[in-house]
Write a protein that holds these residues in place. Structure first.
Motif, PDB file in Angstrom:
ATOM      1  N   LYS A  64      -4.260  -6.608   4.522  1.00 54.13           N
ATOM      2  CA  LYS A  64      -3.537  -6.320   5.773  1.00 54.13           C
ATOM      3  C   LYS A  64      -3.091  -7.623   6.387  1.00 54.13           C
ATOM      4  O   LYS A  64      -2.163  -7.602   7.304  1.00 54.13           O
ATOM      5  CB  LYS A  64      -4.692  -5.969   6.507  1.00 54.13           C
ATOM      6  CG  LYS A  64      -5.798  -6.766   6.849  1.00 54.13           C
ATOM      7  CD  LYS A  64      -6.983  -6.219   7.675  1.00 54.13           C
ATOM      8  CE  LYS A  64      -8.154  -7.268   7.937  1.00 54.13           C
ATOM      9  NZ  LYS A  64      -9.124  -6.628   8.760  1.00 54.13           N
ATOM     10  N   ARG A  65      -3.592  -8.640   5.702  1.00 53.41           N
ATOM     11  CA  ARG A  65      -2.943 -10.161   6.308  1.00 53.41           C
ATOM     12  C   ARG A  65      -1.537 -10.115   5.843  1.00 53.41           C
ATOM     13  O   ARG A  65      -0.744 -11.033   6.328  1.00 53.41           O
ATOM     14  CB  ARG A  65      -3.591 -11.259   5.397  1.00 53.41           C
ATOM     15  CG  ARG A  65      -5.084 -11.360   6.302  1.00 53.41           C
ATOM     16  CD  ARG A  65      -5.815 -12.507   5.445  1.00 53.41           C
ATOM     17  NE  ARG A  65      -6.298 -11.904   4.085  1.00 53.41           N
ATOM     18  CZ  ARG A  65      -6.989 -12.814   3.252  1.00 53.41           C
ATOM     19  NH1 ARG A  65      -7.261 -14.093   3.366  1.00 53.41           N
ATOM     20  NH2 ARG A  65      -7.267 -12.386   1.986  1.00 53.41           N
ATOM     21  N   ALA A  66      -0.903  -9.327   5.109  1.00 52.80           N
ATOM     22  CA  ALA A  66       0.407  -9.439   4.700  1.00 52.80           C
ATOM     23  C   ALA A  66       1.216  -7.999   4.831  1.00 52.80           C
ATOM     24  O   ALA A  66       2.168  -7.662   4.307  1.00 52.80           O
ATOM     25  CB  ALA A  66       0.551  -9.953   3.059  1.00 52.80           C
ATOM     26  N   ALA A  67       0.643  -7.350   5.608  1.00 55.27           N
ATOM     27  CA  ALA A  67       0.951  -5.916   5.928  1.00 55.27           C
ATOM     28  C   ALA A  67       2.323  -5.890   6.425  1.00 55.27           C
ATOM     29  O   ALA A  67       2.647  -6.476   7.521  1.00 55.27           O
ATOM     30  CB  ALA A  67       0.116  -5.045   6.715  1.00 55.27           C
ATOM     31  N   GLY A  68       3.378  -5.267   5.893  1.00 61.54           N
ATOM     32  CA  GLY A  68       4.678  -5.161   6.271  1.00 61.54           C
ATOM     33  C   GLY A  68       5.529  -6.112   5.661  1.00 61.54           C
ATOM     34  O   GLY A  68       6.995  -6.185   6.058  1.00 61.54           O
ATOM     35  N   LEU A  69       5.023  -6.847   4.991  1.00 61.42           N
ATOM     36  CA  LEU A  69       5.874  -8.079   4.489  1.00 61.42           C
ATOM     37  C   LEU A  69       6.626  -7.671   3.069  1.00 61.42           C
ATOM     38  O   LEU A  69       6.074  -6.805   2.390  1.00 61.42           O
ATOM     39  CB  LEU A  69       5.047  -9.320   4.102  1.00 61.42           C
ATOM     40  CG  LEU A  69       4.545 -10.078   5.343  1.00 61.42           C
ATOM     41  CD1 LEU A  69       3.977 -11.422   4.872  1.00 61.42           C
ATOM     42  CD2 LEU A  69       5.732 -10.221   6.686  1.00 61.42           C
ATOM     43  N   GLN A  70       8.001  -7.979   2.780  1.00 64.02           N
ATOM     44  CA  GLN A  70       8.573  -7.345   1.691  1.00 64.02           C
ATOM     45  C   GLN A  70       8.788  -8.443   0.591  1.00 64.02           C
ATOM     46  O   GLN A  70       8.461  -9.625   0.923  1.00 64.02           O
ATOM     47  CB  GLN A  70       9.805  -6.604   2.050  1.00 64.02           C
ATOM     48  CG  GLN A  70       9.645  -5.430   2.798  1.00 64.02           C
ATOM     49  CD  GLN A  70       9.179  -4.382   2.105  1.00 64.02           C
ATOM     50  OE1 GLN A  70       9.248  -4.146   0.557  1.00 64.02           O
ATOM     51  NE2 GLN A  70       8.281  -3.449   2.877  1.00 64.02           N
ATOM     52  N   PRO A  71       9.190  -8.167  -0.767  1.00 63.73           N
ATOM     53  CA  PRO A  71       9.283  -9.102  -1.472  1.00 63.73           C
ATOM     54  C   PRO A  71      10.246 -10.439  -1.704  1.00 63.73           C
ATOM     55  O   PRO A  71       9.977 -11.509  -1.980  1.00 63.73           O
ATOM     56  CB  PRO A  71       9.758  -8.432  -2.735  1.00 63.73           C
ATOM     57  CG  PRO A  71       9.449  -6.962  -2.435  1.00 63.73           C
ATOM     58  CD  PRO A  71       9.836  -6.837  -1.195  1.00 63.73           C
ATOM     59  N   ASP A  72      11.230 -10.427  -0.673  1.00 59.43           N
ATOM     60  CA  ASP A  72      12.319 -11.426  -0.582  1.00 59.43           C
ATOM     61  C   ASP A  72      11.513 -12.433   0.359  1.00 59.43           C
ATOM     62  O   ASP A  72      11.358 -12.031   1.428  1.00 59.43           O
ATOM     63  CB  ASP A  72      13.579 -10.727  -0.168  1.00 59.43           C
ATOM     64  CG  ASP A  72      14.870 -12.034  -0.292  1.00 59.43           C
ATOM     65  OD1 ASP A  72      14.306 -13.070  -0.720  1.00 59.43           O
ATOM     66  OD2 ASP A  72      16.029 -11.653   0.140  1.00 59.43           O
TER      67      ASP A  72
END
Length: 394
Positions: free
Chosen positions: A162-170
């Motif tokens: 959840k600490r990176a929820a919504g982040l994408q690969p780029d």
């Protein structure tokens, strides 16, 4: 970097989802497929990625079992592993075109062993290696921490944390460090841009990314909030190959030393170990790292040069940048005795004819832990340290 009283130095990194890194990953995946089928395959694979399109081109020599259809599947698998399943770039439906063809007979004639002729270099060129005492991995600190920030973001994203929820690969990072008396003491500014889901507020992104940055840095190294730039454009939804065309080999400074050392100009990904652009650069890092690890210097830059089709290096040059405890001319001679720097000698010493390259395609080819199980990053070993110390009574 020569010693000065005080200065700032900056390096950047890019994630595995950056378009150029997607291209590097696919090129190295192609290389691994050939080396797995035949350790002596020849590969020079270039990849272009753009909106829902992947193009492979270059020259190969290997078994017929590595078909264009199989390479298409592997390209899709690489994109899937990175995490792209978006409208503008998806592993499921991106069009893959494969234009790989047979290696030039003229190049093969110069590189192949024949009669009394040993295996020659796959091209002319100059290669550099570097090591310093700024970090545990003997890498320059600005690049080391720029990589760590993005690696941690990737780990959390991949784990569904959840600490990176919504982040994408780029993603991209940039770290500026202040040096005092030649040593890094803290960050003065940090930039991180990360692709994210539509609807994710910039305040939410900053709240997620700031702790990740702080975790990646040594205690007390975090910059002031006024110099912390997270997604400074304000929005980064369209990213990856859909937002920017990617090509193999365009991140050579990210791949090496972040600008802290010279670069010979040749890219690595997609090239088999007969290409000295790659294998000799690995050998240079290996030797430079062992020199510093042995305590012979605090910094070491090493250059090797080659001519196409010629097995022996034309020159070996060592610069200890005023930090050495041994004679540089003698060190050059000792290193040439310790390691056969012909293309054959390098690939045998470092065991490079293995499918070990896809993992090198993001977060740097240097400063990584050697993997004894797979043989990846064998050039990061420090097994020459006892012999070097003995040679100079250190």
């Amino acid at each position: 970097m020569r010693d000065r009283g005080e200065f700032l130095f900056t390096s950047e990194s890019v994630s595995e989802g950056h378009p150029d890194k997607v291209a590097d990953r696919i090129s190295d995946t192609v290389l691994d497929a050939f080396l797995k089928a035949d350790p002596y395959s020849r590969v020079a694979c270039e990849t272009l990625v753009t909106t829902n399109r992947i193009v492979l081109a270059g020259e190969t020599r290997g078994p017929d079992s590595v078909t264009h259809e199989r390479l298409t599947e592997l390209a899709r698998e690489a994109v899937r592993d990175i995490g792209y399943d978006q409208a503008g770039f998806s592993w499921r439906n991106a069009e893959v075109a494969c234009y790989l063809h047979a290696q030039s007979a003229d190049i093969a004639m110069g590189v192949d062993q024949a009669g009394n002729k040993d295996e020659g270099a796959g091209d002319q060129g100059i290669m550099f290696g570097y090591a310093c005492r700024e970090t545990p991995s003997l890498m320059p600190a600005p690049l080391y921490y720029a990589h760590r920030i993005l690696q941690r973001m990737s780990e959390l994203r991949r784990a569904g944390d959840k600490r990176a929820a919504g982040l994408q690969p780029d993603a991209k990072s940039q770290v500026t460090l202040r040096y005092v008396d030649g040593k890094p003491v803290g960050a003065t500014s940090i930039v991180v841009s990360t692709q994210h889901d539509e609807g994710l507020e910039q305040s939410e992104i900053k709240d997620m990314v700031r702790p990740i940055i702080a975790e990646a840095l040594p205690d007390g190294w975090m910059c002031e909030d006024a110099e912390l730039y997270i997604n400074p454009t304000g929005k980064f939804v369209i990213g990856g190959p859909d937002g920017d065309c990617g090509l193999t080999g365009r991140k050579i400074i990210v791949d090496t030393y972040g600008g802290a050392a010279p670069h010979g100009g040749g890219a690595f990904s997609g090239k088999d170990p007969t290409k000295v652009d790659r294998s000799a650069a690995y050998a240079c890092r290996y030797l430079a790292k062992n020199v510093v690890a042995a305590g012979l210097a605090d910094r070491c830059t090493l250059q090797i040069s080659y001519a196409i089709g010629i097995s022996h290096p034309l020159s070996v040059y060592v610069d200890l940048q005023g930090t050495g405890h041994v004679d540089e001319v003698r060190l050059e001679a000792v290193l040439r005795e310790l390691m056969d720097l012909s293309p054959r000698g390098i690939r045998q010493h470092l065991k490079l004819n293995r499918p070990i390259y896809a993992v090198t395609s993001a977060y740097g080819h240097f400063g990584r832990d050697p993997d004894e199980a797979t043989g990846a990053f064998s050039w990061e070993r420090t097994d020459l340290v006892p012999t070097l110390r003995s040679a100079f009574n250190h």
